[in-house]
Scaffold this motif. Structure first.
Motif, PDB file in Angstrom:
ATOM      1  N   TRP A 519       0.817  -1.223   0.000  1.00 42.03           N
ATOM      2  CA  TRP A 519       0.000   0.000   0.000  1.00 42.03           C
ATOM      3  C   TRP A 519       0.848   1.271   0.000  1.00 42.03           C
ATOM      4  N   ALA A 525      -3.904   2.919  -4.631  1.00 41.14           N
ATOM      5  CA  ALA A 525      -5.346   3.170  -4.547  1.00 41.14           C
ATOM      6  C   ALA A 525      -6.020   2.998  -5.898  1.00 41.14           C
ATOM      7  N   TYR A 529      -9.147   0.502  -6.446  1.00 37.69           N
ATOM      8  CA  TYR A 529     -10.442   0.864  -7.037  1.00 37.69           C
ATOM      9  C   TYR A 529     -10.773  -0.028  -8.225  1.00 37.69           C
ATOM     10  N   VAL A 641      -6.456   8.083  -8.875  1.00 43.35           N
ATOM     11  CA  VAL A 641      -7.214   6.902  -8.448  1.00 43.35           C
ATOM     12  C   VAL A 641      -8.067   6.359  -9.594  1.00 43.35           C
ATOM     13  N   LYS A 835      -2.167  10.659   0.339  1.00 42.83           N
ATOM     14  CA  LYS A 835      -2.547   9.301   0.739  1.00 42.83           C
ATOM     15  C   LYS A 835      -3.410   9.304   2.002  1.00 42.83           C
ATOM     16  N   VAL A 838      -6.906   9.682   0.718  1.00 38.74           N
ATOM     17  CA  VAL A 838      -7.353   8.443   0.073  1.00 38.74           C
ATOM     18  C   VAL A 838      -7.662   7.378   1.123  1.00 38.74           C
ATOM     19  N   ASN A 839      -6.823   7.300   2.148  1.00 40.10           N
ATOM     20  CA  ASN A 839      -7.074   6.355   3.238  1.00 40.10           C
ATOM     21  C   ASN A 839      -8.408   6.646   3.920  1.00 40.10           C
ATOM     22  N   PHE A 842     -11.175   5.177   1.611  1.00 43.89           N
ATOM     23  CA  PHE A 842     -11.274   3.718   1.502  1.00 43.89           C
ATOM     24  C   PHE A 842     -11.337   3.009   2.857  1.00 43.89           C
TER      25      PHE A 842
END
Length: 848
Positions: A519, A525, A529, A641, A835, A838-839, A842
């Motif tokens: 990761w 990411a 996706y 992404v 990030k 994004v974390n 998700f």
């Protein structure tokens, strides 16, 4: 009184259209024009200033000029996000145009001090006339047509001299998408007669306005980060020519007059640009602009405001390349005619002022041709020699994330910065930089100032008031490990080219058991996706482990994605095809494992692997929200992404089916009229609310969460008096214009997944300060006790930042509120903190 102003505006407008011809109004007296070259009015079918010209018509006129005149060539340097062409009309003498490539090559020799450049007495000066970077500052695009017409049709020995001694690159619209958005608005709302009342719909665009491009980015801040396609195309063209003079035309508030450089001395100037640029060249050109505006009786001011320090401006970037960049600001009609309180300002009037300074700039450039050419040659030699004496080399690289290293290297190459392979491993700054995953950038090169711009932290300033950001280290923004070493410690290998970094990721080997995705890879990411969207079951690791892969034993950290072959409704072959496609699309490495037994840490069947669900995301936009912040999120989710998110106007919130969404994003804005109880209930039922900057402040003040704000102590009554004239500086020095700070990140928290280092650099340009609170587990990131890294900060604000929370999470029922004190996606250049966001999208639903 209102009727008087409206009548005055109407008279001005009718007088222009019915009595004065275009040429008589706009151009100096006694200029005759070649009848074989159509004027803009003849081509368009209306007088310049009567309507706002659509971009397609701008392009068509420039194409017609190139078709009819032997002194013009046209080219397309790229296309915008909305596929509008970015054109350059090049104008010079026939002889110069026939010899254009040789002229270009000779001119580029200025930037290579090791060559022997030709005699400047025989060299034409290179001018880049750039117009309309902010789409709703439209007058200058109209000017571009008048300038082109003047250079190609004016029958004047002076103009012949211009063409013989200069090469003029005219870019009529630096922001075609934004310009057309604004043009459509004002033309479709124009009255007949036009309405000067500034409350009229014509003068008040709908959100997000035409200032920005397709993704709502300010392109005049993008010359350094180069996130937008328009900027990449433009800077590539810039370096193809390295012009001597670059114009940057803007508009400002309607109640103002006209501004041209110099800007405020020292305080608004870039600290590493040689003083000769500001003290000599600026002063020379200012006299020409002064005379041009004096001639037509236009008011103006200089030296008071506007910023020349940030390298991402169109007027500052050239200063770092031995050229002269100048910003021009004209009071805007924001339509066709607008009342300013004392008089009416018309679109033709604003066009004429910009035209006259354009012509003055051309005259000044030709008159000082040798001065400018010699200065650029001396500039590059001096900075290269200075770099040789300082003997500094920057090494950088991220072994864990080659994708990020590649992106950073591409940025350097886009700015024509020379990058070299490392011959041997080197330890510097407590880190080891290895050949193959790290590179070297010497300061002893023509792009010395750009190297400093990218790598250096700025901590000393001549002033304390900033129009924009006061920090711009791209190394901090990317979060790329780097160190400075003496050139005597390191041997440089071969220079890098773009081909050298276009390496393909190895195709994943087929596994009958499972696949793993580290990761920490920047584009992980994107792979996640793609897999989730294709109904692949994916889990993520809440605990690190080591395991045997098809390429030997590997360590995997928090957030590692695990795709079990058995845990799918897809066939093993279909799954493998999707794995390969995910790796190829995202450019990430995907490891294959033959067994679920780990050498160290959890096994692949551990409950510490938790399923990741594909979230449905909605973001509030529209009036009252920050278009910049919303655009950054939209762009980064699209670009990095490849995941669509729903953008909903905040005025539609009441009727929006909120329960259809898993994640709600709120950027900075005004939300006091929103139904906070509805949001609160949605979160408790399992929703993830993500807020940033003032939206986090709103959530706290409206008790959506129990967190508290850290606030400045209110000043008590005092006998202290200060002169009124100092008020702007006093309050301006306390604003946080934009600077970098160090925070400690909990890399075991789902929001910290993918980070290998607890030290995090955060860009802060808000006065939102959050108290860490009592819960020891929800303080995801906290600014350190000594956080200052780069940029200006007032001591009082620095105390507020110390030990304040950068990211807090609060659980409410089955959901979570994730609060960022700042903007983790700032200008899409803050890849260090991207990030985290994004974390939140998700993994936010997995926080417990």
């Amino acid at each position: 009184m209102k009727s008087k102003y409206l009548l005055c505006g109407l008279i001005t407008f009718l007088f222009f259209n019915r009595i004065q011809s275009q040429n008589d109004y706009y151009f100096p007296e006694d200029v005759n024009f070649n009848e074989n070259i159509p004027s803009p009015a003849e081509f368009l079918g209306y007088e310049i200033g009567e309507w706002h010209t659509r971009h397609a018509r701008l392009v068509s006129y420039m194409e017609k000029l190139a078709e009819l005149s032997p002194n013009a060539q046209i080219q397309t340097i790229g296309y915008t996000h909305e596929k509008r062409p970015q054109i350059i009309l090049t104008i010079s003498s026939e002889e110069n145009l026939q010899n254009l490539e040789n002229i270009r090559q000779d001119h580029l020799s200025h930037a290579n001090p090791e060559n022997s450049p030709g005699d400047v007495e025989q060299m034409p000066v290179i001018v880049q006339l750039g117009y309309n970077v902010h789409g709703n500052e439209p007058s200058s695009s109209e000017v571009s047509m008048l300038v082109a017409y003047y250079l190609l049709a004016a029958e004047d020995a002076k103009v012949d001299d211009y063409l013989e001694n200069g090469v003029f690159h005219i870019e009529p619209a630096l922001n075609p998408d934004g310009r057309d958005r604004h043009t459509t608005w004002v033309n479709s709302n124009k009255g007949n007669p036009p309405v000067a009342d500034n409350w009229d719909r014509e003068h008040n665009e709908s959100w997000p306005s035409g200032r920005t491009n397709h993704y709502w980015f300010d392109l005049n801040r993008d010359w350094l980060p180069l996130t937008q396609v328009e900027s990449k195309n433009r800077v590539a063209f810039y370096h193809k020519w390295l012009p001597n003079m670059v114009t940057d035309y803007h508009e400002m508030g309607s109640s103002s007059t006209y501004f041209f450089e110099p800007t405020k001395k020292y305080g608004s100037e870039n600290p590493i640009v040689p003083r000769y640029n500001y003290d000599t060249l600026n002063s020379i050109f200012a006299k020409y602009h002064q005379e041009a505006l004096d001639e037509i009786g236009s008011l103006y001011f200089t030296g008071e405001r506007y910023d020349n320090s940030y390298p991402g401006y169109g007027s500052t970037y050239p200063d770092l390349h031995g050229a002269l960049g100048i910003v021009y600001e004209q009071a805007s009609s924001r339509g066709h005619v607008q009342n300013t309180g004392t008089e009416d300002i018309t679109f033709p009037f604003s066009i004429r002022n910009h035209l006259r300074t354009s012509l003055a700039t051309i005259q000044a450039t030709i008159d000082n041709r040798e001065l400018l050419l010699n200065w650029q040659r001396k500039f590059f030699k001096d900075i290269r020699d200075k770099g040789l004496k300082e003997k500094k080399i920057h090494v950088y690289g991220n072994e864990k994330d080659p994708g990020l290293t590649k992106m950073f290297t591409q940025l350097l190459l886009d700015h024509q910065i020379k990058v070299y392979q490392l011959q041997d491993n080197i330890t510097a700054g407590g880190r080891e930089y290895k050949t193959g995953s790290a590179y070297a950038v010497p300061e002893a090169q023509p792009q010395n100032l750009m190297v400093k711009t990218v790598f250096d932290n700025v901590t000393s300033f001549a002033d304390s008031v900033f129009y924009d950001t006061s920090a711009w280290s791209m190394a901090l923004a990317y979060g790329i490990s780097n160190a400075e070493v003496n050139s005597g410690r390191i041997d440089l290998g071969a220079g890098l080219s773009e081909e050298d970094i276009k390496t393909n990721v190895d195709t994943p080997a087929k596994s009958d058991y499972a696949y793993l995705v580290d990761w920490s890879q920047f584009k992980a990411a994107s792979a996640l996706y793609y897999l989730l969207n294709n109904e692949v079951n994916v889990k993520t690791a809440f605990t690190p482990f080591s395991i045997e892969t098809n390429k030997g034993e590997k360590e995997f950290g928090y957030g590692t994605l695990m795709i079990s072959v058995a845990d799918q409704s897809l066939s093993p072959e279909k799954l493998y095809q999707l794995i390969k496609k995910a790796s190829e699309k995202a450019g990430v490495k995907i490891a294959s494992v033959p067994s679920g037994r780990s050498a160290l840490g959890i096994d692949l069947g551990s409950p510490e692997f938790k399923s990741v669900e594909l979230p449905k995301v909605v973001m509030l936009t529209g009036n009252g929200t920050s278009g910049y912040e919303a655009g950054e999120i939209w762009f980064m989710m699209d670009t990095y992404v490849g995941m669509p998110i729903t953008k909903v106007d905040r005025s539609d919130f009441k009727r929006m089916p909120l329960n259809d969404y898993d994640v709600l994003i709120m950027v900075s804005g005004s939300y006091d009229d929103l139904d906070k109880d509805r949001i609160d209930s949605w979160v408790k039922n399992g929703g993830t609310l993500i807020t940033q900057r003032t939206a986090s402040e709103w959530a706290i003040k409206n008790e959506i969460v129990q967190a508290e704000l850290k606030e400045q102590e209110k000043e008590k009554d005092s006998l202290l008096r200060m002169n009124y004239v100092k008020a702007d500086k006093y309050y301006g020095s306390r604003a946080i214009g934009g600077s970098f700070y160090k925070a400690d990140l909990d890399i075991t928290h789902p929001l910290g997944f993918g980070y290998n280092d607890r030290e995090l650099s955060i860009y802060k340009n808000s006065s939102v300060f959050m108290k860490p609170g009592k819960n020891p587990f929800n303080k995801v990131a906290v600014f350190t006790d000594d956080p200052y890294l780069s940029g200006y900060i007032h001591p009082e604000n620095l105390e507020m930042i110390k030990n304040s929370a950068a990211i807090l999470v609060e659980q409410k029922g089955r959901g979570n509120v994730i609060m960022f004190s700042d903007n983790p996606n700032f200008r899409a250049m803050m890849l260090e903190t991207y990030k985290l966001f994004v974390n939140a999208i998700f993994f936010g639903q997995m926080i417990f």
